[in-house]
Motif scaffolding. Structure first.
Motif, PDB file in Angstrom:
ATOM      1  N   TYR A  95       0.736  -1.007   0.232  1.00 40.37           N
ATOM      2  CA  TYR A  95       0.174   0.062  -0.450  1.00 40.37           C
ATOM      3  C   TYR A  95       0.909   1.415  -0.116  1.00 40.37           C
ATOM      4  O   TYR A  95       2.463   1.104   0.127  1.00 40.37           O
ATOM      5  CB  TYR A  95      -0.927  -0.381   1.015  1.00 40.37           C
ATOM      6  CG  TYR A  95      -1.692  -1.317   1.339  1.00 40.37           C
ATOM      7  CD1 TYR A  95      -2.663  -1.178  -0.124  1.00 40.37           C
ATOM      8  CD2 TYR A  95      -1.783  -1.845   2.453  1.00 40.37           C
ATOM      9  CE1 TYR A  95      -3.127  -2.419   0.086  1.00 40.37           C
ATOM     10  CE2 TYR A  95      -2.617  -3.551   2.345  1.00 40.37           C
ATOM     11  CZ  TYR A  95      -3.033  -3.833   0.772  1.00 40.37           C
ATOM     12  OH  TYR A  95      -4.433  -4.657   1.101  1.00 40.37           O
ATOM     13  N   ASN A  97      -0.830   4.376   1.324  1.00 43.96           N
ATOM     14  CA  ASN A  97      -1.925   5.291   2.106  1.00 43.96           C
ATOM     15  C   ASN A  97      -1.274   4.966   2.969  1.00 43.96           C
ATOM     16  O   ASN A  97      -2.648   4.402   3.925  1.00 43.96           O
ATOM     17  CB  ASN A  97      -2.584   5.537   1.214  1.00 43.96           C
ATOM     18  CG  ASN A  97      -3.749   3.535   1.476  1.00 43.96           C
ATOM     19  OD1 ASN A  97      -2.804   2.976   0.642  1.00 43.96           O
ATOM     20  ND2 ASN A  97      -5.139   3.884   0.288  1.00 43.96           N
ATOM     21  N   ALA A 100      -2.580   6.990   5.587  1.00 41.95           N
ATOM     22  CA  ALA A 100      -4.804   6.868   5.434  1.00 41.95           C
ATOM     23  C   ALA A 100      -5.105   5.805   5.756  1.00 41.95           C
ATOM     24  O   ALA A 100      -6.691   5.701   6.570  1.00 41.95           O
ATOM     25  CB  ALA A 100      -4.799   7.199   4.019  1.00 41.95           C
ATOM     26  N   ILE A 101      -4.491   5.096   5.770  1.00 39.79           N
ATOM     27  CA  ILE A 101      -4.646   3.727   6.303  1.00 39.79           C
ATOM     28  C   ILE A 101      -4.812   3.160   7.839  1.00 39.79           C
ATOM     29  O   ILE A 101      -6.556   3.498   8.676  1.00 39.79           O
ATOM     30  CB  ILE A 101      -4.585   2.489   5.921  1.00 39.79           C
ATOM     31  CG1 ILE A 101      -4.451   2.190   4.737  1.00 39.79           C
ATOM     32  CG2 ILE A 101      -4.494   1.131   6.780  1.00 39.79           C
ATOM     33  CD1 ILE A 101      -3.826   1.015   3.779  1.00 39.79           C
ATOM     34  N   SER A 104      -7.959   5.793   8.778  1.00 35.16           N
ATOM     35  CA  SER A 104      -9.285   5.050   9.139  1.00 35.16           C
ATOM     36  C   SER A 104      -9.649   4.268   9.980  1.00 35.16           C
ATOM     37  O   SER A 104     -10.654   3.605   9.870  1.00 35.16           O
ATOM     38  CB  SER A 104      -9.486   4.776   7.324  1.00 35.16           C
ATOM     39  OG  SER A 104      -8.069   3.345   7.243  1.00 35.16           O
ATOM     40  N   GLN A 154      -7.337  -3.822   4.557  1.00 33.77           N
ATOM     41  CA  GLN A 154      -5.628  -2.835   5.419  1.00 33.77           C
ATOM     42  C   GLN A 154      -5.680  -3.053   6.699  1.00 33.77           C
ATOM     43  O   GLN A 154      -4.686  -2.831   7.047  1.00 33.77           O
ATOM     44  CB  GLN A 154      -5.733  -2.266   5.029  1.00 33.77           C
ATOM     45  CG  GLN A 154      -5.512  -1.812   3.481  1.00 33.77           C
ATOM     46  CD  GLN A 154      -6.709  -1.353   2.060  1.00 33.77           C
ATOM     47  OE1 GLN A 154      -7.541  -1.110   2.857  1.00 33.77           O
ATOM     48  NE2 GLN A 154      -6.656  -2.332   1.246  1.00 33.77           N
TER      49      GLN A 154
HETATM   50  C1  LIG Z   1      -5.633   3.040   0.204  1.00 35.28           C
HETATM   51  O1  LIG Z   1      -4.754   2.219  -0.853  1.00 35.28           O
HETATM   52  C2  LIG Z   1      -5.821   0.523  -1.134  1.00 35.28           C
HETATM   53  C3  LIG Z   1      -5.359   0.187  -2.182  1.00 35.28           C
HETATM   54  O2  LIG Z   1      -5.222   1.156  -3.453  1.00 35.28           O
HETATM   55  C4  LIG Z   1      -7.334   1.285  -1.081  1.00 35.28           C
HETATM   56  O3  LIG Z   1      -8.414  -0.063  -1.399  1.00 35.28           O
HETATM   57  C5  LIG Z   1      -8.160   1.698   0.081  1.00 35.28           C
HETATM   58  O4  LIG Z   1      -9.393   1.835  -0.158  1.00 35.28           O
HETATM   59  C6  LIG Z   1      -6.826   2.867   0.786  1.00 35.28           C
HETATM   60  N1  LIG Z   1      -7.350   3.076   2.307  1.00 35.28           N
HETATM   61  C7  LIG Z   1      -7.217   3.993   2.711  1.00 35.28           C
HETATM   62  C8  LIG Z   1      -8.673   4.611   3.806  1.00 35.28           C
HETATM   63  O5  LIG Z   1      -7.671   5.714   1.718  1.00 35.28           O
END
Ligand SMILES: *[C@@H]1O[C@H](CO)[C@@H](O)[C@H](O)[C@H]1NC(C)=O
Ligand SMILES: *[C@@H]1O[C@H](CO)[C@@H](O)[C@H](O)[C@H]1NC(C)=O
Length: 408
Positions: A95, A97, A100-101, A104, A154
């Motif tokens: 990943y 991000n 961001a993960i 989230s 994730q």
């Molecule tokens: C992070 O990246 C993945 C793969 O591109 C995507 O599926 C996922 O929604 C993203 N998560 C966030 C929280 O942005």
């Protein structure tokens, strides 16, 4: 009216950014990785082939990263049981991000800790985290999506970063070295034997050290894991297969230019513990300093990896979710004695206890920390959480902890 209420609730739920995670598969009677004598098929409860988990740490001085009195996190690596390793095992989960993960999943405390202690030498923390996750994290067998019940995309990512940080907090390399008189200096040199002995005495097992241009810059701590990385037990173990790049003598441990981690909190407000907040203002002038010398009334704050994690309560046990006990320090001989409401405090059968039948021990202080027998390092079986209290001992155990005096 009922409709209105449920609409409000629904709107509120939609506004929450937090993903709802599933949970790692339950493991019954898990085997200790790298110690099995027959093949183990369930790699959700047994780390394989990467069964030797290394918590690796950096000491960056050019440029400096992180606090000047703490090592920083490199990563968590699943080495094979012989020191070889796989890398970049699942490009589909590499990943880009990580921040961001983690957001989230509501991991804001974790992120702020990572921003201070898991830092990139070029200032690009997100890229560094992506690299560590993609290269090493995706090779940890127990973090596979199939190892979760009710997997949400994730969710193994916050598990990886949280576990790495939790482990790092138990491995305070700076204090382990300082306790043996190994402190950063632009002129002093140390031998590999001195450095590894100091770290081994804190960790309980040998560790691997790395050098660059003749200066110490990495420490690797090895663990076997009983169960999954998410919920299993990390058991310290000697390294198998890794080699050191340090010469045997003349090793420098260069100073960092950053500010020290400060654990001072305004004493007037410090009657209840606050483990999730760390005050970074009013940095103390001493690199390893507490906020006072041991005299009069004060608190004994527990410090692991440079951050405050609870304190001692009146029986002399370590607690992270209650009120800190007031201790009285009284000068005695070449040091001082300590007393709580339970009675005098002393080391008895290697255990720190306070009570009416306890014989007072004369302690000393070193750099603002409580010292006994020449060491500021004390030990516990685990970092306490919830309502658990941990006994404090002077003999090596899983967690090393130091105690800083905070005048009341
Ligand atoms: C992070 O990246 C993945 C793969 O591109 C995507 O599926 C996922 O929604 C993203 N998560 C966030 C929280 O942005
Ligand atoms: C331990 O288990 C792993 C995974 O099943 C296997 O590859 C390895 O050969 C086992 N070790 C021994 C000594 O049987």
């Amino acid at each position: 009216m009922a409709i209105f209420t449920s609409q409000v609730v629904a709107a509120f739920l939609l506004a929450l950014p937090l993903a709802h995670a599933g949970s790692p598969k339950t493991c019954s009677n898990p085997q200790l990785s790298c110690q099995n004598t027959t093949a183990v098929s369930d790699t959700c409860c047994f780390n394989a082939p990467g069964g030797q988990l290394l918590q690796t740490q950096f000491w960056d001085t050019s440029p400096s990263t992180g606090p000047s009195n703490s090592w920083t996190i490199h990563g968590l690596w699943p080495d094979h049981c012989d020191g070889t390793y796989d890398s970049s095992c699942d490009p589909s989960r590499a990943y880009t991000n990580i921040t961001a993960i983690l957001q989230s999943y509501g991991k804001t405390d974790l992120l702020s800790y990572m921003n201070e202690f898991w830092v990139d030498i070029n200032g690009d923390d997100e890229s560094f985290w992506e690299h560590e996750w993609g290269k090493h994290g995706t090779c940890i067998s127990t973090l596979a999506p199939s190892c979760y019940t009710g997997y949400t995309p994730q969710e193994e990512v916050p598990d990886f970063f949280q576990k790495t940080v939790d482990l790092f907090k138990t491995l305070d390399s700076y204090t382990a070295l300082a306790s043996a008189g190994i402190v950063p200096s632009s002129s002093a040199t140390y031998t590999a034997a001195q450095i590894t002995a100091a770290l081994e005495s804190a960790f309980g097992y040998p560790v691997t050290i790395q050098c660059s241009s003749g200066a110490l810059d990495e420490i690797w701590y090895s663990f076997d894991v009983q169960g999954s990385v998410q919920t299993g037990t990390f058991v310290p173990t000697p390294p198998v297969g890794q080699t050191s790049s340090c010469s045997s003598t003349g090793i420098k441990y260069l100073p960092k230019s950053g500010s020290p981690v400060s654990t001072s909190v305004p004493s007037s407000t410090h009657t209840t513990l606050s483990t999730s907040t760390k005050t970074t203002s009013s940095a103390s002038s001493s690199p390893t300093g507490g906020s006072g010398t041991f005299s009069g009334s004060g608190y004994l704050n527990a410090i692991t990896s440079g951050s405050q994690t609870g304190c001692l309560i009146s029986a002399g046990t370590w607690y992270t979710s209650g009120t800190c006990a007031t201790y009285t320090a009284t000068a005695s001989g070449s040091g001082f004695t300590l007393k709580s409401s339970k009675g005098s405090c002393g080391i008895s059968s290697s255990k720190f206890t306070c009570g009416s039948s306890v014989t007072a021990t004369v302690f000393t202080a070193s750099g603002g920390y409580l010292s006994y027998g020449g060491s500021t390092m004390f030990y516990a079986a685990a970092v306490p959480s919830g309502s658990t209290q941990e006994a404090i001992s002077t003999t090596s155990n899983s967690v090393s902890v130091s105690f800083e005096w905070q005048s009341k």
